[in-house]
Design an enzyme around this catalytic site. Structure first.
Site, PDB file in Angstrom:
ATOM      1  N   GLY A 149       0.999  -1.140   0.015  1.00 57.50           N
ATOM      2  CA  GLY A 149      -0.030  -0.129  -0.040  1.00 57.50           C
ATOM      3  C   GLY A 149       0.778   1.291  -0.018  1.00 57.50           C
ATOM      4  N   CYS A 150       0.228   2.188  -0.458  1.00 53.01           N
ATOM      5  CA  CYS A 150       1.124   3.763  -0.582  1.00 53.01           C
ATOM      6  C   CYS A 150       1.387   4.116   0.995  1.00 53.01           C
ATOM      7  CB  CYS A 150       0.213   4.676  -1.319  1.00 53.01           C
ATOM      8  SG  CYS A 150      -1.507   4.850  -0.650  1.00 53.01           S
ATOM      9  N   PHE A 151       0.384   4.307   1.942  1.00 47.19           N
ATOM     10  CA  PHE A 151       0.665   4.545   3.016  1.00 47.19           C
ATOM     11  C   PHE A 151       1.838   3.712   3.623  1.00 47.19           C
ATOM     12  CE2 PHE A 151      -3.449   6.902   3.041  1.00 47.19           C
ATOM     13  CZ  PHE A 151      -2.880   8.227   3.330  1.00 47.19           C
ATOM     14  N   SER A 154       5.540   4.546   2.425  1.00 45.52           N
ATOM     15  CA  SER A 154       6.266   5.518   3.287  1.00 45.52           C
ATOM     16  C   SER A 154       6.510   5.400   4.695  1.00 45.52           C
ATOM     17  CB  SER A 154       5.190   6.879   3.025  1.00 45.52           C
ATOM     18  OG  SER A 154       5.575   7.726   3.384  1.00 45.52           O
TER      19      SER A 154
END
Length: 335
Positions: A149-151, A154
């Site tokens: 996932g993107c979150f 990061s």
């Protein structure tokens, strides 16, 4: 010249599908031979006019037999639950898959608690989580990759170098901001211009589905991760502001530089990071600052690229024995 590898994209209508096509049409080895969505009957440039004169290939109605006959690797840019219906038959036919949905990122019990009933439990054990900084060697022999996932991308990249410095059991606080493209193309009241413009707000605080993914990959309990995402009025980009308590004071910048010294897509910044400098690239820019035993980490990525599509192509490169940097954008959309 490297032998061409035939690839396909399913889910070409969305933003991540578009980004995949943009990279694959320029890739020196991957040969984009199959593009599909749920309906077909159009071309990719009709769906995305920005591709006029660049790629005008037919968009097919997704068909497993057709894509399996044509492709060595298939990218699934589909919602969770929809993706697993494709993975099982594609794997049975020997096709390698990079899945951009959440369907294979988590153990069964966690997935079913936060998402839905899983219908392809068999392939969960054969899947590799697609974060190269953690699982590069495993990705080289993978047949099925769960793109992160993107979150979580990061947050995890920011936290990894410091997990052994953290006071065990203390809160991991992740305050994240993302551009509106992270919500996809589907219209909603939340992402309507008049709601997003000149506005900023949190959504699903503390219980967002990406929180258990962050916890699981860091090897901590879900209760230790306190994750609050915010929607900001920008098109693309993501910053995670992360706070942890450390056992002692140490040179955090030196730790960060040493941990990521050989990583091609991690950039260490001595100034606070921003979204613009990573837009359109696969880079993750990381900044760190100490105040006594409190450690602040800021991690910036492009949510559509490192948070989805460019990371998927990096994973496919590794799966197919290619240099992981091949065909991956490194020039940011600045200004």
């Amino acid at each position: 010249m490297e032998k061409k590898i035939d690839v396909g994209v399913v889910g070409a209508t969305g933003y991540t599908g578009l980004e995949l096509v943009k990279m694959l049409v320029l890739h020196p080895v991957f040969n984009l031979v199959y593009i599909a969505n749920s309906e077909g009957g159009t071309t990719i440039n009709e769906l995305h006019p920005s591709l006029n004169g660049v790629c005008e290939d037919e968009v097919h109605k997704a068909d497993i037999d057709t894509m399996a006959a044509a492709c060595d690797v298939v990218f699934l840019a589909l919602p969770h639950k929809t993706a697993m219906a494709y993975v099982q038959p594609l794997r049975q036919k020997g096709v390698k898959v990079v899945d951009l949905s959440a369907d294979y990122r988590l153990p069964l019990d966690i997935y079913e608690e936060f998402y839905t009933t899983h219908t392809d439990v068999e392939n969960l054990d054969d899947c590799v989580y697609g974060l190269p900084e953690l699982y590069r060697n495993e990705l080289k022999s993978a047949n099925l990759v769960a793109n992160p996932g993107c979150f979580p991308t990061s947050a995890i990249l920011g936290l990894l170098p410091f997990m052994d410095k953290r006071v065990e059991g203390t809160p991991i606080i992740v305050d994240a901001k993302t551009g509106v493209s992270g919500a996809g193309k589907k219209l909603s009241e939340t992402t309507h211009f008049v709601n997003v413009n000149d506005n900023l707000f949190a959504y699903n605080p503390l219980m967002h589905r990406h929180a258990p993914e962050i916890a699981n990959k860091l090897g901590v309990d879900f209760d230790e991760v306190h994750f609050v995402p915010h929607l900001v009025p920008v098109t693309r980009g993501m910053i995670s502001s992360i706070y942890i308590q450390t056992k002692e004071v140490f040179d955090a910048l030196e730790v960060l530089q040493k941990y990521y010294k050989d990583e091609p897509f991690i950039r260490i910044s001595e100034q606070p990071v921003d979204m613009k400098n990573v837009a359109g690239t696969n880079f993750c820019d990381i900044y760190v600052k100490q105040k006594g035993n409190l450690l602040f980490i800021a991690s910036a990525i492009d949510n559509l690229m490192r948070g989805a599509s460019s990371q998927a192509v990096v994973n496919a490169n590794l799966m197919m024995g290619l240099d992981e940097t091949m065909g991956i954008p490194t020039i940011a959309y600045v200004p």
